[in-house]
Design an enzyme around this catalytic site. Structure first.
Site, PDB file in Angstrom:
ATOM      1  N   SER A 132       0.858  -1.182   0.000  1.00 44.72           N
ATOM      2  CA  SER A 132       0.000   0.000   0.000  1.00 44.72           C
ATOM      3  C   SER A 132       0.891   1.228   0.000  1.00 44.72           C
ATOM      4  O   SER A 132       2.027   1.180   0.485  1.00 44.72           O
ATOM      5  CB  SER A 132      -0.890   0.013   1.254  1.00 44.72           C
ATOM      6  OG  SER A 132      -1.532   1.267   1.414  1.00 44.72           O
ATOM      7  N   TYR A 145      -1.721  -0.034  10.528  1.00 41.71           N
ATOM      8  CA  TYR A 145      -1.899  -0.503   9.147  1.00 41.71           C
ATOM      9  C   TYR A 145      -0.658  -0.171   8.321  1.00 41.71           C
ATOM     10  O   TYR A 145      -0.154  -1.018   7.574  1.00 41.71           O
ATOM     11  CB  TYR A 145      -3.137   0.139   8.535  1.00 41.71           C
ATOM     12  CG  TYR A 145      -3.365  -0.260   7.096  1.00 41.71           C
ATOM     13  CD1 TYR A 145      -3.850  -1.525   6.768  1.00 41.71           C
ATOM     14  CD2 TYR A 145      -3.089   0.621   6.051  1.00 41.71           C
ATOM     15  CE1 TYR A 145      -4.055  -1.900   5.448  1.00 41.71           C
ATOM     16  CE2 TYR A 145      -3.295   0.261   4.725  1.00 41.71           C
ATOM     17  CZ  TYR A 145      -3.783  -0.994   4.428  1.00 41.71           C
ATOM     18  OH  TYR A 145      -3.973  -1.372   3.116  1.00 41.71           O
ATOM     19  N   LYS A 149       1.976  -2.700   6.257  1.00 43.57           N
ATOM     20  CA  LYS A 149       2.273  -2.599   4.826  1.00 43.57           C
ATOM     21  C   LYS A 149       3.739  -2.243   4.581  1.00 43.57           C
ATOM     22  O   LYS A 149       4.332  -2.641   3.568  1.00 43.57           O
ATOM     23  CB  LYS A 149       1.333  -1.586   4.172  1.00 43.57           C
ATOM     24  CG  LYS A 149      -0.109  -2.086   4.096  1.00 43.57           C
ATOM     25  CD  LYS A 149      -0.204  -3.430   3.365  1.00 43.57           C
ATOM     26  CE  LYS A 149      -1.633  -3.894   3.183  1.00 43.57           C
ATOM     27  NZ  LYS A 149      -1.726  -5.157   2.415  1.00 43.57           N
TER      28      LYS A 149
END
Length: 244
Positions: A132, A145, A149
Site C-alpha cells: 500500500s 496498518y 504494509k
C-alpha cells in the site's frame, strides 16, 4: 508445458477477485483462498479451485499449496493479497488491534512465501505481494496498518535479493485508495463519510480512486514473462498520490 498455476489469497472480493479474473484471462489456473464462503462463487470448470480457509490458521498455507501442486501439477505464482484495514489514531489503538492486524496482514504473507518457495524455485515462478502507499509514506491515523504494509514492502525487497539467484522474482504493488467494498466499509466508520471521500479524491491527482481491475492488471503484468527483468520493485498504483 502445462498451463501455469497460481495461488491468490483474499480472493473473494475486491482486488483479489479481480486478480483471479485477470489470471484466468492470462491462461492461469488458480487456487483462490479466502475466509469468506463467497470465494466458492469463483469456481470455474476446474480452472479455479476455491479454498474457504482463514489465512491466519497454521494449516492454510500448506493446504493451499497442496491443492495447487496436486491438482495442477505445479505452482508458478503466489499473490499475497489478504489483509485488513484499520484507520485509528494511535492513542486509541489497542495491543489487540496491533496484534490482530499483524496476524492477518504480515504473518500469512511470510508463511505462504516460505511454503511456496520450493515449488516456485522449481518452476522459475514469482511472488507478487499487495502492499500500500501507506507502507511508503506517512498517512495520519494509520499507524498500525502502515506498519504492516511497510513490513510487506521490506519482505518483498528482502525476498527479491534472497531469491534472485534461485530464479524467483518477488515484487509488490502499492495501491492508493481503491474503489472496493473494503474501502466503503472503512469510510462508513468515519464521522463524515462524504467529507472523507472528498479528501481521498483530492489526494489523488487523477481525481478518482483506482479500480480493482487496474490493480489486478499491474499484478498480472508483474507475473508475466515480459517482466522477467523486474524484481524487488514496489509498483505504485495510486493515481499519482505519492508523486505530489
Amino acid at each position: 508445458m502445462s498451463e501455469p498455476a497460481a495461488i491468490v489469497t483474499g480472493a473473494a472480493r475486491g482486488i483479489g477477485r479481480s486478480v483471479v479474473t485477470g489470471l484466468l484471462a492470462a491462461g492461469y489456473r488458480v487456487v483462490a483462498v479466502d475466509v469468506s464462503p463467497a470465494v466458492a462463487d469463483l469456481a470455474e470448470d476446474g480452472r479455479v479451485v476455491p479454498v474457504v480457509a482463514d489465512v491466519t490458521a497454521d494449516g492454510t498455507p500448506g493446504a493451499a499449496i497442496e491443492r495447487a501442486v496436486t491438482g495442477f501439477g505445479r505452482l508458478d505464482l503466489l499473490v499475497n493479497n489478504a489483509a485488513r484495514f484499520l484507520r485509528r489514531p494511535i492513542l486509541e489503538t489497542s495491543d489487540a488491534d496491533f496484534d490482530g492486524l499483524f496476524a492477518v496482514n504480515v504473518r500469512p504473507a511470510f508463511r505462504f512465501a516460505r511454503a511456496a518457495l520450493p515449488h516456485l524455485i522449481e518452476s522459475g515462478g514469482c511472488i507478487v505481494n499487495v502492499a500500500s502507499i501507506s507502507g511508503l509514506i506517512g498517512v495520519a491515523n494509520q499507524s498500525v496498518y502502515a506498519m504492516t504494509k511497510g513490513a510487506i514492502v521490506q519482505l518483498t525487497r528482502q525476498l527479491a535479493i534472497e531469491c534472485a539467484g534461485r530464479g524467483v522474482r518477488v515484487n509488490a504493488v502499492a495501491p492508493g485508495a481503491v474503489d472496493t467494498e473494503f474501502m466503503d466499509e472503512a469510510r462508513a466508520a468515519d464521522p463524515d463519510p462524504a467529507a472523507s471521500l472528498a479528501v481521498t479524491l483530492s489526494n489523488h491527482p487523477i481525481g478518482r480512486m483506482s479500480t480493482p481491475d487496474e490493480v489486478a492488471r499491474a499484478i498480472v503484468f508483474l507475473a508475466a514473462p515480459e517482466s522477467a527483468g523486474i524484481t524487488g520493485t514496489i509498483l505504485s498504483v495510486d493515481g499519482g498520490y505519492i508523486a505530489r
